[in-house]
Design an enzyme around this catalytic site. Structure first.
Site, mmCIF file in Angstrom:
data_model
loop_
_atom_site.group_PDB
_atom_site.id
_atom_site.type_symbol
_atom_site.label_atom_id
_atom_site.label_comp_id
_atom_site.label_asym_id
_atom_site.label_seq_id
_atom_site.Cartn_x
_atom_site.Cartn_y
_atom_site.Cartn_z
ATOM 1 N N HIS A 167 0.839 -1.195 0.000
ATOM 2 C CA HIS A 167 0.000 0.000 0.000
ATOM 3 C C HIS A 167 0.876 1.248 0.000
ATOM 4 O O HIS A 167 2.102 1.163 -0.084
ATOM 5 C CB HIS A 167 -0.980 -0.033 1.174
ATOM 6 C CG HIS A 167 -0.309 -0.276 2.507
ATOM 7 N ND1 HIS A 167 0.423 0.680 3.147
ATOM 8 C CD2 HIS A 167 -0.263 -1.385 3.295
ATOM 9 C CE1 HIS A 167 0.887 0.200 4.283
ATOM 10 N NE2 HIS A 167 0.487 -1.066 4.397
ATOM 11 N N HIS A 171 3.957 1.430 2.414
ATOM 12 C CA HIS A 171 5.210 0.814 1.960
ATOM 13 C C HIS A 171 5.865 1.690 0.886
ATOM 14 O O HIS A 171 7.084 1.850 0.843
ATOM 15 C CB HIS A 171 4.970 -0.569 1.333
ATOM 16 C CG HIS A 171 4.281 -1.545 2.227
ATOM 17 N ND1 HIS A 171 2.969 -1.894 2.055
ATOM 18 C CD2 HIS A 171 4.723 -2.242 3.297
ATOM 19 C CE1 HIS A 171 2.623 -2.783 2.980
ATOM 20 N NE2 HIS A 171 3.670 -3.010 3.753
ATOM 21 N N CYS A 221 3.950 -13.755 17.819
ATOM 22 C CA CYS A 221 2.939 -13.154 16.938
ATOM 23 C C CYS A 221 3.356 -13.433 15.514
ATOM 24 O O CYS A 221 4.441 -13.015 15.079
ATOM 25 C CB CYS A 221 2.815 -11.646 17.151
ATOM 26 S SG CYS A 221 1.839 -10.897 15.826
ATOM 27 N N CYS A 236 3.859 -10.195 13.338
ATOM 28 C CA CYS A 236 5.152 -9.507 13.534
ATOM 29 C C CYS A 236 6.307 -10.462 13.259
ATOM 30 O O CYS A 236 7.444 -10.026 13.158
ATOM 31 C CB CYS A 236 5.341 -9.033 14.965
ATOM 32 S SG CYS A 236 4.091 -7.995 15.674
ATOM 33 N N CYS A 275 -2.047 -9.288 19.914
ATOM 34 C CA CYS A 275 -1.037 -8.341 19.411
ATOM 35 C C CYS A 275 -1.718 -7.031 19.017
ATOM 36 O O CYS A 275 -2.631 -7.034 18.192
ATOM 37 C CB CYS A 275 -0.305 -8.933 18.204
ATOM 38 S SG CYS A 275 0.667 -7.696 17.342
ATOM 39 N N HIS A 315 -1.457 -6.337 15.155
ATOM 40 C CA HIS A 315 -2.098 -7.233 14.186
ATOM 41 C C HIS A 315 -3.483 -7.711 14.599
ATOM 42 O O HIS A 315 -4.171 -8.372 13.811
ATOM 43 C CB HIS A 315 -1.184 -8.428 13.875
ATOM 44 C CG HIS A 315 0.060 -7.992 13.159
ATOM 45 N ND1 HIS A 315 1.214 -7.643 13.823
ATOM 46 C CD2 HIS A 315 0.300 -7.790 11.850
ATOM 47 C CE1 HIS A 315 2.121 -7.265 12.944
ATOM 48 N NE2 HIS A 315 1.594 -7.339 11.739
ATOM 49 N N LYS A 375 -2.175 3.218 12.035
ATOM 50 C CA LYS A 375 -1.173 2.886 11.025
ATOM 51 C C LYS A 375 -1.869 2.177 9.869
ATOM 52 O O LYS A 375 -2.626 1.234 10.076
ATOM 53 C CB LYS A 375 -0.119 1.958 11.621
ATOM 54 C CG LYS A 375 0.955 1.609 10.616
ATOM 55 C CD LYS A 375 1.862 0.508 11.100
ATOM 56 C CE LYS A 375 2.872 0.171 10.020
ATOM 57 N NZ LYS A 375 3.204 -1.220 9.948
ATOM 58 N N LYS A 429 -2.073 -3.758 6.102
ATOM 59 C CA LYS A 429 -2.884 -4.790 5.455
ATOM 60 C C LYS A 429 -3.792 -5.451 6.486
ATOM 61 O O LYS A 429 -4.955 -5.702 6.232
ATOM 62 C CB LYS A 429 -1.959 -5.864 4.854
ATOM 63 C CG LYS A 429 -1.383 -5.460 3.513
ATOM 64 C CD LYS A 429 -0.501 -6.554 2.934
ATOM 65 C CE LYS A 429 0.881 -6.537 3.559
ATOM 66 N NZ LYS A 429 1.962 -7.073 2.770
HETATM 67 N N1 MSP Z 1 9.853 -7.874 6.177
HETATM 68 C C1 MSP Z 1 9.959 -6.929 7.217
HETATM 69 C C2 MSP Z 1 11.198 -6.068 7.030
HETATM 70 C C3 MSP Z 1 12.486 -6.786 6.964
HETATM 71 S S1 MSP Z 1 13.812 -5.725 6.668
HETATM 72 C C4 MSP Z 1 15.170 -6.627 6.915
HETATM 73 C C5 MSP Z 1 8.732 -6.043 7.218
HETATM 74 N N2 MSP Z 1 8.059 -5.978 6.074
HETATM 75 S S2 MSP Z 1 6.706 -5.133 5.819
HETATM 76 O O1 MSP Z 1 6.184 -5.562 4.546
HETATM 77 O O2 MSP Z 1 5.855 -5.219 6.936
HETATM 78 O O3 MSP Z 1 7.190 -3.680 5.544
HETATM 79 C C6 MSP Z 1 7.616 -2.899 6.546
HETATM 80 C C7 MSP Z 1 8.019 -1.518 6.089
HETATM 81 O O4 MSP Z 1 7.050 -0.919 5.230
HETATM 82 C C8 MSP Z 1 8.044 -0.613 7.303
HETATM 83 O O5 MSP Z 1 9.202 -0.714 8.034
HETATM 84 C C9 MSP Z 1 7.898 0.717 6.658
HETATM 85 O O6 MSP Z 1 9.137 1.086 6.146
HETATM 86 C C10 MSP Z 1 6.911 0.441 5.546
HETATM 87 N N3 MSP Z 1 5.542 0.666 5.984
HETATM 88 C C11 MSP Z 1 4.524 -0.231 6.077
HETATM 89 N N4 MSP Z 1 3.398 0.403 6.484
HETATM 90 C C12 MSP Z 1 3.659 1.710 6.653
HETATM 91 C C13 MSP Z 1 2.897 2.848 6.984
HETATM 92 N N5 MSP Z 1 1.609 2.792 7.245
HETATM 93 N N6 MSP Z 1 3.529 4.034 7.014
HETATM 94 C C14 MSP Z 1 4.859 4.168 6.709
HETATM 95 N N7 MSP Z 1 5.606 3.119 6.392
HETATM 96 C C15 MSP Z 1 5.032 1.876 6.382
HETATM 97 O O7 MSP Z 1 8.475 -5.436 8.241
#
Ligand code: MSP
Length: 665
Positions: free
Chosen positions: A21, A24, A129, A132, A149, A152, A300, A303
């Site tokens: 989304h 990310h 979790c 996470c 959690c 989540h 936040k 998904k």
């Molecule tokens: N796979 C792990 C990261 C491993 S890195 C060695 C993970 N993945 S994730 O798909 O959940 O993506 C996390 C990252 O996406 C967050 O750290 C952030 O950078 C970004 N974001 C996901 N949702 C977000 C928001 N709502 N707002 C800003 N950034 C966000 O965690």
């Protein structure tokens, strides 16, 4: 030793568990802007992104869809790559944790830690979790309401396994010392303090293997276990650079200059990752920068919570540069910010349509009108011209200062401050008056505005992908902006006298509010959304602008207003100079009007009530300070007043002749 003119930047690797989304995209767009900036400054950049593909969460998701995990992640990865293509993300490497090379590196690392006795085996019971992919101690788990959690919304699961443990505790003091002696290591500072507190509270050894599922990298000396997904994932930052097999490549790029991450994964990056590197005897990344979240409805965007915004949809609707600009400008990098579509539309309308788009349009219109479309030679100069030039040439330094500190939003703020100053400069220098008196300062002002636009276009290049080139080429620059030297943004005199300018469509037409959507809004060539109405915009005159809005029913009683409120409406007398029909819009006229200090145009929905001949020469009443708008591709810089009763309409005029521009009060 790594070359100082090289720059290695990473994003987190995203879980290949579903569509990404705009949250990310935020991290990835930020990394893209920084990478583009560093490349423009002559750095050899490596921008790494990728996907995190192992773990229980993904295994379960694939099972629920009746797919093999690899088949499932392959499909997600294809979509993620498509998203990055749409957002024009210029990554240099895309790592997948299922890549063979990565798998080998993770196994090598695990073995090495085991050989060095940083890993040991013990019986383990804990809470987990899956969302996470994280363990919680009894105390931590009991602190969550109903052991659910908070991120989540799912109950924690009990895990009981014989597992391998990583000796985090052994490195606690070394890590603290490192953080304290490297103030830039964890940014922003508030995040750094948070990590210091956490480490000081005491580190427990970390469980780094699982036996109850098998979608992961096998522990090399114990194939009944798979490596904990975070150890697998964090290792991507070095495996992608050839560690340990390609020494030369690794030494060129490591240590990374910055890991950009969201704040929720700070501890993994600022505690586990540095300790893992210490255990491998490798240097630590120069910086871990944790930005805030894009929230939706106060939570936040995620998904799991289902409150997500699709970046591809958004780009289709509003255009890529507008979305890139909004995401990077709206929230100070590091803080949390709320996403709303209204905020996005407000940014497009105020910063991009009213300020930047209008500046380009006004400037090029005046160059066309007063200089035959050719960049003029500067003439007589006043103090205001020198001050304006100074603001423009020093802008590059201010932008660099902000970008070097990763303050993306502040860098854009600096650029837009100069755009705002340029619009004011036009108003105060009053080129149309200079033209009337043949004053050679007219050349100075117009030349200065062209140079300002050129500089702004260059400095916007890290952030936007189409607009800089459109502005640049509209100024008649002989070479492509791709060949422009970044440093020239800090100099004056690059536009050459006689260059042939070309005024295209408005860069960012206003997005009309819901009430006004009845009238389709045009979008210019470079900003075109993929779908939506596309009418041709025709030539417009410069300066402040606006639109007739659909009128609320006049029968509705309106509450009282005080005199101050009334004074906010800038009503002026103006003479209608020309009146023409707007193609494809039976009810609309485009009127050129004389407001005394300027000539401008408005759009009026009165074509069924008046012929053009009836209107030309009339003195009418105009709301001058109404926000500009584009109606059927034509910009409207104000609104005329008319009274309507049933099928009759009459335009307000003045009783006796009076100079144009006279204020009505
Ligand atoms: N796979 C792990 C990261 C491993 S890195 C060695 C993970 N993945 S994730 O798909 O959940 O993506 C996390 C990252 O996406 C967050 O750290 C952030 O950078 C970004 N974001 C996901 N949702 C977000 C928001 N709502 N707002 C800003 N950034 C966000 O965690």
């Amino acid at each position: 030793m790594a070359d100082s003119k090289r720059y290695y930047i990473t994003t987190p690797i995203y879980y290949a568990s579903g569509d990404l989304h705009i949250g990310h995209s935020y991290t990835t767009l930020a990394a893209d802007a920084i990478s583009r900036y560093k490349r423009l400054r002559g750095y050899d950049v490596f921008f790494l992104t990728g996907t995190d593909e192992h773990g229980l969460k993904i295994q379960r998701k694939a099972e629920s869809l009746g797919k093999e995990p690899k088949e499932f992640v392959d499909e997600i990865v294809a979509k993620i790559k498509e998203l990055w293509r749409t957002l024009e993300i210029t990554y240099d490497g895309f790592i997948r944790t299922t890549d063979e090379q990565h798998v080998q590196t993770v196994q090598w690392v695990f073995q090495k830690l085991f050989d060095n006795q940083d890993i040991y085996k013990k019986n383990y019971e804990s809470w987990y979790c899956v969302g996470c992919e994280s363990f919680f101690t009894e105390t931590q788990a009991r602190a969550f309401p109903d052991m659910v959690c908070p991120d989540h919304g799912k109950p924690l699961e009990r895990v009981q396994e014989e597992s391998y443990f990583f000796r985090l505790s052994k490195y606690q003091d070394r890590l603290l010392q490192y953080i304290e002696s490297h103030p830039d290591f964890i940014q922003p500072v508030s995040r750094r303090n948070e990590v210091v507190q956490f480490v000081k509270s005491g580190l427990e050894d970390l469980c780094i293997s699982r036996t109850s599922f098998d979608w992961g990298i096998r522990v090399p000396f114990d194939p009944s276990s798979v490596v904990y997904v975070w150890i697998d994932a964090l290792t991507n930052y070095i495996s992608a650079m050839g560690y340990p097999h390609d020494r030369e490549r690794f030494e060129k790029w490591w240590p990374a200059d910055v890991h950009l991450i969201g704040k929720e994964i700070l501890r993994f990056h600022a505690v586990i990752w540095p300790i893992l590197l210490m255990a491998l005897d490798l240097p630590l990344p120069k910086q871990v920068f944790a930005h805030g979240w894009l929230n939706l409805g106060g939570k936040k965007m995620s998904k799991t919570m289902g409150n997500v915004v699709d970046p591809i949809e958004l780009t289709r609707k509003y255009g890529l540069d507008a979305v890139r600009y909004f995401v990077l400008r709206e929230v100070p990098f590091g803080a949390d910010g709320d996403y709303t579509e209204d905020a996005l539309v407000a940014r497009i309308n105020s910063d991009l349509a009213n300020d930047l788009g209008n500046l380009a349009y006004r400037t090029l219109t005046m160059v066309k009108k007063f200089s035959g479309g050719l960049v003029p030679a500067p003439g007589r100069e006043e103090e205001a011209d020198r001050a304006f030039r100074d603001k423009c040439v020093t802008l590059k330094g201010r932008v660099e200062k902000e970008l070097d500190a990763l303050h993306l939003s502040s860098a854009l703020e600096e650029i837009m401050a100069v755009v705002g100053a340029a619009n004011k400069y036009i108003d105060t220098a009053s080129p149309w008056d200079l033209a009337k008196t043949n004053d050679s300062r007219l050349g100075t002002v117009l030349y200065g505005l062209c140079e300002c636009l050129r500089i702004v276009s260059q400095l916007l290049r890290p952030f936007m992908v189409r607009t800089p080139g459109l502005i640049w080429s509209s100024l008649g620059m002989p070479e492509s902006i791709d060949n422009a030297d970044w440093d020239s943004a800090g100099t004056w005199g690059v536009c050459k006298e006689g260059q042939v300018t070309r005024r295209g469509k408005p860069l960012f037409p206003r997005i009309e509010d819901k009430e006004q959507e009845a009238e389709p809004v045009d979008r210019p060539a470079g900003q075109s959304p993929v779908t939506g109405s596309q009418e041709k915009a025709e030539g417009l005159e410069p300066s402040a602008a606006s639109t007739p809005r659909p009128r609320a029913s006049t029968d509705q009683p309106i509450g009282t207003i005080n005199i101050e409120e009334f004074r906010k409406v800038d009503l002026r007398v103006a003479t209608v100079l020309t009146c023409s029909r707007i193609k494809g819009a039976d009810k609309l006229y485009r009127l050129e009007i004389d407001l005394g200090t300027e000539q401008t145009q408005i759009v009026a929905g009165i074509a069924v009530f008046y012929s053009p001949e009836e209107l030309v020469g009339k003195q009418i009443v105009v709301v001058k300070n109404l926000e500009p708008a584009v109606i059927r591709g034509v910009k409207s810089n104000g609104m005329l007043l008319a009274a309507k009763s049933g099928n009759e309409l009459t335009v307000l005029t003045v009783d006796r002749k009076i100079p144009n521009g006279t204020r009505i009060s």
